[in-house]
Design a protein around this motif. Sequence first.
Motif, short mmCIF file in Angstrom:
data_model
loop_
_atom_site.label_atom_id
_atom_site.label_comp_id
_atom_site.label_asym_id
_atom_site.label_seq_id
_atom_site.Cartn_x
_atom_site.Cartn_y
_atom_site.Cartn_z
N ILE A 143 18.00 3.87 7.59
CA ILE A 143 17.26 2.89 6.81
C ILE A 143 15.96 3.52 6.32
O ILE A 143 15.32 4.30 7.04
N SER A 144 15.59 3.24 5.08
CA SER A 144 14.36 3.79 4.53
C SER A 144 13.70 2.77 3.62
O SER A 144 14.38 1.92 3.02
N VAL A 145 12.38 2.86 3.52
CA VAL A 145 11.58 1.96 2.69
C VAL A 145 10.81 2.80 1.68
O VAL A 145 10.15 3.78 2.06
N THR A 146 10.88 2.42 0.42
CA THR A 146 10.14 3.11 -0.64
C THR A 146 9.24 2.11 -1.35
O THR A 146 9.70 1.05 -1.78
N LEU A 147 7.97 2.44 -1.45
CA LEU A 147 7.03 1.59 -2.17
C LEU A 147 7.11 1.91 -3.66
O LEU A 147 6.93 3.05 -4.08
N ASN A 148 7.39 0.89 -4.47
CA ASN A 148 7.48 1.07 -5.92
C ASN A 148 6.17 0.71 -6.62
O ASN A 148 5.71 1.46 -7.48
N THR A 149 5.58 -0.42 -6.27
CA THR A 149 4.30 -0.81 -6.86
C THR A 149 3.43 -1.46 -5.78
O THR A 149 3.94 -2.12 -4.87
N TYR A 150 2.12 -1.27 -5.92
CA TYR A 150 1.14 -1.88 -5.01
C TYR A 150 -0.08 -2.19 -5.87
O TYR A 150 -0.87 -1.30 -6.19
N ILE A 151 -0.22 -3.46 -6.27
CA ILE A 151 -1.23 -3.82 -7.27
C ILE A 151 -1.88 -5.15 -6.92
O ILE A 151 -1.35 -5.94 -6.14
N SER A 152 -3.04 -5.38 -7.54
CA SER A 152 -3.68 -6.69 -7.47
C SER A 152 -3.53 -7.39 -8.82
O SER A 152 -3.15 -6.76 -9.81
N HIS A 153 -3.84 -8.68 -8.83
CA HIS A 153 -3.66 -9.49 -10.04
C HIS A 153 -4.97 -10.19 -10.35
O HIS A 153 -5.29 -11.24 -9.79
N MET A 154 -5.71 -9.59 -11.27
CA MET A 154 -7.07 -10.04 -11.56
C MET A 154 -7.12 -11.34 -12.35
O MET A 154 -8.16 -11.97 -12.44
N SER A 155 -6.01 -11.75 -12.94
CA SER A 155 -6.03 -12.94 -13.79
C SER A 155 -6.13 -14.24 -13.00
O SER A 155 -6.43 -15.29 -13.57
N TYR A 156 -5.85 -14.19 -11.70
CA TYR A 156 -5.90 -15.41 -10.89
C TYR A 156 -7.34 -15.67 -10.43
O TYR A 156 -8.00 -14.77 -9.92
N GLY A 157 -7.79 -16.93 -10.61
CA GLY A 157 -9.18 -17.23 -10.32
C GLY A 157 -9.42 -18.42 -9.42
O GLY A 157 -10.57 -18.83 -9.25
N ILE A 158 -8.39 -18.98 -8.82
CA ILE A 158 -8.57 -20.21 -8.03
C ILE A 158 -9.13 -19.91 -6.64
O ILE A 158 -9.41 -20.82 -5.88
N SER A 159 -9.28 -18.63 -6.30
CA SER A 159 -9.79 -18.25 -4.99
C SER A 159 -10.84 -17.16 -5.18
O SER A 159 -10.92 -16.53 -6.24
N ASP A 160 -11.65 -16.92 -4.13
CA ASP A 160 -12.57 -15.78 -4.19
C ASP A 160 -11.87 -14.47 -3.82
O ASP A 160 -12.49 -13.42 -3.79
N HIS A 161 -10.56 -14.55 -3.52
CA HIS A 161 -9.72 -13.38 -3.35
C HIS A 161 -8.82 -13.22 -4.58
O HIS A 161 -8.48 -14.21 -5.24
N LYS A 162 -8.41 -11.99 -4.87
CA LYS A 162 -7.38 -11.73 -5.87
C LYS A 162 -6.08 -11.40 -5.14
O LYS A 162 -6.08 -10.61 -4.18
N PRO A 163 -4.97 -12.00 -5.56
CA PRO A 163 -3.71 -11.74 -4.85
C PRO A 163 -3.22 -10.31 -5.04
O PRO A 163 -3.50 -9.66 -6.06
N VAL A 164 -2.51 -9.83 -4.05
CA VAL A 164 -1.94 -8.48 -4.05
C VAL A 164 -0.43 -8.59 -3.88
O VAL A 164 0.05 -9.42 -3.10
N THR A 165 0.31 -7.77 -4.62
CA THR A 165 1.76 -7.75 -4.47
C THR A 165 2.23 -6.32 -4.27
O THR A 165 1.63 -5.37 -4.77
N GLY A 166 3.31 -6.19 -3.54
CA GLY A 166 3.97 -4.90 -3.37
C GLY A 166 5.46 -5.09 -3.62
O GLY A 166 6.04 -6.09 -3.19
N THR A 167 6.07 -4.16 -4.32
CA THR A 167 7.53 -4.17 -4.50
C THR A 167 8.09 -2.93 -3.82
O THR A 167 7.54 -1.83 -3.97
N PHE A 168 9.18 -3.12 -3.11
CA PHE A 168 9.74 -2.06 -2.29
C PHE A 168 11.22 -1.88 -2.57
O PHE A 168 11.92 -2.83 -2.96
N GLY A 169 11.69 -0.68 -2.36
CA GLY A 169 13.13 -0.41 -2.32
C GLY A 169 13.54 -0.21 -0.87
O GLY A 169 12.91 0.57 -0.15
N LEU A 170 14.56 -0.93 -0.45
CA LEU A 170 15.06 -0.83 0.92
C LEU A 170 16.48 -0.28 0.87
O LEU A 170 17.39 -0.92 0.35
N GLU A 171 16.66 0.93 1.37
CA GLU A 171 17.99 1.55 1.42
C GLU A 171 18.45 1.63 2.86
O GLU A 171 17.69 2.04 3.75
#
Length: 380
Positions: free
Chosen positions: A211-239
């Motif tokens: 089993i292996s995990v590959t990180l494809n993207t790791y980014i924040s999303h500056m367009s969201y403003g309802i919190s004093d935090h900006k959300p972060v997303t990660g997309t992974f490939g799992l083989e």
Amino acid sequence: MQGLLLLVFVKHVHLPFIRDIHTHYTRTGLYGYWGNKGGVTVRMSLYGHTICFMNCHLPAHMENTEQRLDDFEKILEMQFEGENIPSTLDHDVLFWFGDLNFRIADYGIHFVRESINNKRYNLLWEKDQLNMAKKKEAFLQEFIEGPLQFKPTYKFDLYSDVYDTREQKSLFWFNEKKRKPAWTDRILWRVKNLCQHASKEGEFSEEEQTISVTLNTYISHMSYGISDHKPVTGTFGLELKPLLSDPLIILNPEGEWSAEHDVLISYSAVPEFPSSAWDWIGLFKVAFRHVNDYVTYAWVEDDEISSNKDSKQVYMSAAEIPDMGGEFLLCYYSNNLQSIVGISQPFQIQPNRTLIEKDLTQEENSWMQKPDNLESLDEF
């Protein structure tokens, strides 16, 4: 818990190979009595491999690094209810994420903001408290994180991409310092086999890795403003190399389906399948999102009409079949395993022709019986 939500979405094709789903939560606020801080966890078996997802909200403020680490250790030590369920760190893959609240130490707010404005994030990495802790704490060293190539995600003015400009009021209304930006919102992962091989041999071949995990993207999303935090997303490939290749149940609709007659379902189970009188087969629209989204269902024992060593048949009443038809699929739900263990290919249910013809006839009659005074009003 308060304010922590963990949802897992799965493509239909994988459903029969997801088993042993368990959930747990751990409160760490107010010495474990309050759920404003803590963690929620979902674990499962996927094609025979154990996967765990852990969403945490750890203590805030610069000076509470040790408390954050202590709370995370406490969350890791929790045990799922049930037999033969591995501990959190014994899962093949563990994803750890959430508002972990680690801050940037030592550097002043002006240096931090200037580094961010110039996109020189690498100047801040070595003073990130989580990066510093990973070098010292043994239980963190096996966790992996992608590069922090995005702006620190805390603390922003609401509905803006501007870092904290408001004066913070303390308990007695004294002004506090503006919050220093920090990467509080993080996503990390840990692969057990990778850790074991690396610790024993230093290197290992791809053939040894199941089993292996590959990180494809790791980014924040500056367009969201309802919190004093900006959300972060990660997309992974799992083989992974499947340890399970056959579903516990294979089921299919028989013949043409419509609401004009009762319909049949045939299914077969592997010999070791732990069946129950409370098992049922549900009819779902192809876009269903939860096991409770069934249109109708049949009990596998009460609605059984035939059985032999190879397969069984159950029926669904015509009265339960959708008149308008459409694309559907069948799912077998196991009460003992508390999950869907078999799923059919999508199939078409034909519209109820009798009902459609009846509706058309009634519509024609209503036009023929239109009052004369309405016709004269139309002409006017």
